[in-house]
Design a protein around this motif. Structure first.
Motif, mmCIF file in Angstrom:
data_model
loop_
_atom_site.group_PDB
_atom_site.id
_atom_site.type_symbol
_atom_site.label_atom_id
_atom_site.label_comp_id
_atom_site.label_asym_id
_atom_site.label_seq_id
_atom_site.Cartn_x
_atom_site.Cartn_y
_atom_site.Cartn_z
ATOM 1 N N THR A 62 0.825 -1.201 0.000
ATOM 2 C CA THR A 62 0.000 0.000 0.000
ATOM 3 C C THR A 62 0.861 1.254 0.000
ATOM 4 O OG1 THR A 62 -1.770 1.188 1.138
ATOM 5 C CG2 THR A 62 -0.176 0.060 2.528
ATOM 6 N N ASP A 63 0.348 2.303 -0.589
ATOM 7 C CA ASP A 63 0.984 3.610 -0.548
ATOM 8 C C ASP A 63 0.426 4.449 0.589
ATOM 9 O OD1 ASP A 63 2.453 3.026 -2.812
ATOM 10 O OD2 ASP A 63 1.021 3.960 -4.179
ATOM 11 N N ASP A 64 -0.599 3.933 1.289
ATOM 12 C CA ASP A 64 -1.247 4.687 2.358
ATOM 13 C C ASP A 64 -0.300 4.910 3.527
ATOM 14 O OD1 ASP A 64 -3.594 4.652 0.923
ATOM 15 O OD2 ASP A 64 -4.526 3.067 2.114
ATOM 16 N N ASP A 65 -0.400 6.102 4.113
ATOM 17 C CA ASP A 65 0.242 6.328 5.399
ATOM 18 C C ASP A 65 -0.669 5.669 6.424
ATOM 19 O OD1 ASP A 65 2.489 7.814 4.690
ATOM 20 O OD2 ASP A 65 1.323 9.655 4.573
ATOM 21 N N ALA A 66 -0.206 4.597 7.016
ATOM 22 C CA ALA A 66 -1.006 3.866 8.001
ATOM 23 C C ALA A 66 -0.138 3.639 9.230
ATOM 24 C CB ALA A 66 -1.493 2.542 7.413
ATOM 25 N N PRO A 67 0.072 4.701 10.022
ATOM 26 C CA PRO A 67 0.958 4.574 11.174
ATOM 27 C C PRO A 67 0.435 3.581 12.210
ATOM 28 C CG PRO A 67 0.455 6.882 10.714
ATOM 29 C CD PRO A 67 -0.458 6.054 9.877
ATOM 30 N N LEU A 68 1.350 2.789 12.715
ATOM 31 C CA LEU A 68 1.062 1.869 13.804
ATOM 32 C C LEU A 68 1.758 2.433 15.035
ATOM 33 C CD1 LEU A 68 0.041 -0.755 15.031
ATOM 34 C CD2 LEU A 68 2.089 -1.868 14.159
ATOM 35 N N VAL A 69 0.951 2.871 16.006
ATOM 36 C CA VAL A 69 1.451 3.546 17.200
ATOM 37 C C VAL A 69 1.238 2.618 18.392
ATOM 38 C CG1 VAL A 69 1.187 5.578 18.679
ATOM 39 C CG2 VAL A 69 0.786 5.771 16.202
ATOM 40 N N THR A 70 2.323 2.290 19.095
ATOM 41 C CA THR A 70 2.230 1.463 20.283
ATOM 42 C C THR A 70 2.735 2.281 21.469
ATOM 43 O OG1 THR A 70 2.660 -0.518 18.968
ATOM 44 C CG2 THR A 70 2.930 -0.712 21.351
ATOM 45 N N LEU A 71 1.900 2.370 22.498
ATOM 46 C CA LEU A 71 2.301 3.031 23.737
ATOM 47 C C LEU A 71 2.360 1.971 24.816
ATOM 48 C CD1 LEU A 71 2.882 5.420 25.623
ATOM 49 C CD2 LEU A 71 0.406 5.703 25.867
ATOM 50 N N SER A 72 3.522 1.838 25.431
ATOM 51 C CA SER A 72 3.635 0.873 26.538
ATOM 52 C C SER A 72 4.099 1.612 27.785
ATOM 53 C CB SER A 72 4.618 -0.249 26.188
ATOM 54 O OG SER A 72 5.909 0.258 25.976
ATOM 55 N N MET A 73 3.511 1.227 28.891
ATOM 56 C CA MET A 73 3.933 1.698 30.212
ATOM 57 C C MET A 73 3.328 0.770 31.252
ATOM 58 S SD MET A 73 2.030 5.319 30.715
ATOM 59 C CE MET A 73 0.347 5.584 30.277
ATOM 60 N N ARG A 74 3.661 1.012 32.487
ATOM 61 C CA ARG A 74 3.178 0.133 33.552
ATOM 62 C C ARG A 74 1.652 0.065 33.561
ATOM 63 N NH1 ARG A 74 7.184 1.763 38.462
ATOM 64 N NH2 ARG A 74 9.083 1.076 37.416
ATOM 65 N N GLU A 75 1.150 -1.128 33.717
ATOM 66 C CA GLU A 75 -0.292 -1.384 33.715
ATOM 67 C C GLU A 75 -1.025 -0.505 34.717
ATOM 68 O OE1 GLU A 75 -3.932 -2.821 32.746
ATOM 69 O OE2 GLU A 75 -2.098 -3.359 31.683
ATOM 70 N N ALA A 76 -0.457 -0.302 35.872
ATOM 71 C CA ALA A 76 -1.122 0.475 36.926
ATOM 72 C C ALA A 76 -1.453 1.894 36.473
ATOM 73 C CB ALA A 76 -0.252 0.507 38.174
ATOM 74 N N ALA A 77 -0.671 2.447 35.565
ATOM 75 C CA ALA A 77 -0.912 3.821 35.096
ATOM 76 C C ALA A 77 -2.233 3.954 34.348
ATOM 77 C CB ALA A 77 0.237 4.283 34.207
ATOM 78 N N TYR A 78 -2.742 2.858 33.845
ATOM 79 C CA TYR A 78 -4.012 2.886 33.109
ATOM 80 C C TYR A 78 -5.219 2.797 34.041
ATOM 81 C CZ TYR A 78 -0.891 1.860 29.200
ATOM 82 O OH TYR A 78 0.128 1.903 28.282
ATOM 83 N N HIS A 79 -4.980 2.617 35.333
ATOM 84 C CA HIS A 79 -6.076 2.403 36.283
ATOM 85 C C HIS A 79 -6.041 3.373 37.462
ATOM 86 C CE1 HIS A 79 -6.864 -1.234 34.054
ATOM 87 N NE2 HIS A 79 -5.602 -1.577 34.203
ATOM 88 N N ILE A 80 -5.514 4.548 37.254
ATOM 89 C CA ILE A 80 -5.464 5.558 38.314
ATOM 90 C C ILE A 80 -6.861 6.164 38.448
ATOM 91 C CG2 ILE A 80 -4.472 7.774 39.010
ATOM 92 C CD1 ILE A 80 -1.961 6.955 37.368
ATOM 93 N N PRO A 81 -7.465 6.073 39.635
ATOM 94 C CA PRO A 81 -8.843 6.555 39.807
ATOM 95 C C PRO A 81 -9.044 8.023 39.414
ATOM 96 C CG PRO A 81 -8.160 5.306 41.731
ATOM 97 C CD PRO A 81 -6.944 5.472 40.857
ATOM 98 N N GLU A 82 -8.032 8.850 39.633
ATOM 99 C CA GLU A 82 -8.150 10.273 39.305
ATOM 100 C C GLU A 82 -8.103 10.543 37.805
ATOM 101 O OE1 GLU A 82 -6.709 9.432 43.217
ATOM 102 O OE2 GLU A 82 -5.641 9.074 41.346
#
Length: 127
Positions: free
Chosen positions: A60-80
């Motif tokens: 394909t000639d399409d710009d199809a960026p694949l973006v992966t963000l990784s960090m500690r799992e706990a950061a995704y569950h901060i109540p605030e």
């Protein structure tokens, strides 16, 4: 430490785009977690030659960026910070579209990876 890996067509990286993408993705994390979090964000831009990218079984000639963000799992569950993963996906997609143009938005794929406690390390020590 939040870390982005962005696989993108090499031809989209022209020497002016790189600092804009790095800044925009860093700002995306900051928009969710606060400006002080920006200093922790790492970004790797990985160029893929046009003939080495395919979608649906065809090159394909399409710009199809694949973006992966990784960090500690706990950061995704901060109540605030409710809905952190959804907010990060939206902010990263917005960052890519802001820098590369609106036409890329529908092709951006963002993957959020949570790393369990005890599975990352800094300077040779498990963090």
């Amino acid at each position: 430490m939040p870390h982005f890996s962005v696989h993108i067509r090499e031809e989209a990286l022209d020497g002016t785009v790189e600092p804009k993408l790095i800044s925009a993705l860093t700002d995306a994390v900051g928009s969710v977690y606060g400006a002080e979090f920006r200093r922790l964000v790492g970004v790797d831009l990985i160029g893929i030659p046009q003939h080495r990218r395919g979608i649906g079984g065809s090159p394909t000639d399409d710009d199809a960026p694949l973006v992966t963000l990784s960090m500690r799992e706990a950061a995704y569950h901060i109540p605030e910070i409710p809905d952190a993963p959804a907010r990060l996906v939206a902010a990263a997609t917005e960052a890519m579209a802001d820098v590369l143009g609106e036409s890329v938005r529908k092709q951006v794929i963002v993957t959020i990876v949570g790393v369990p406690d005890g599975r990352t390390g800094v300077a040779g020590t498990v963090a």
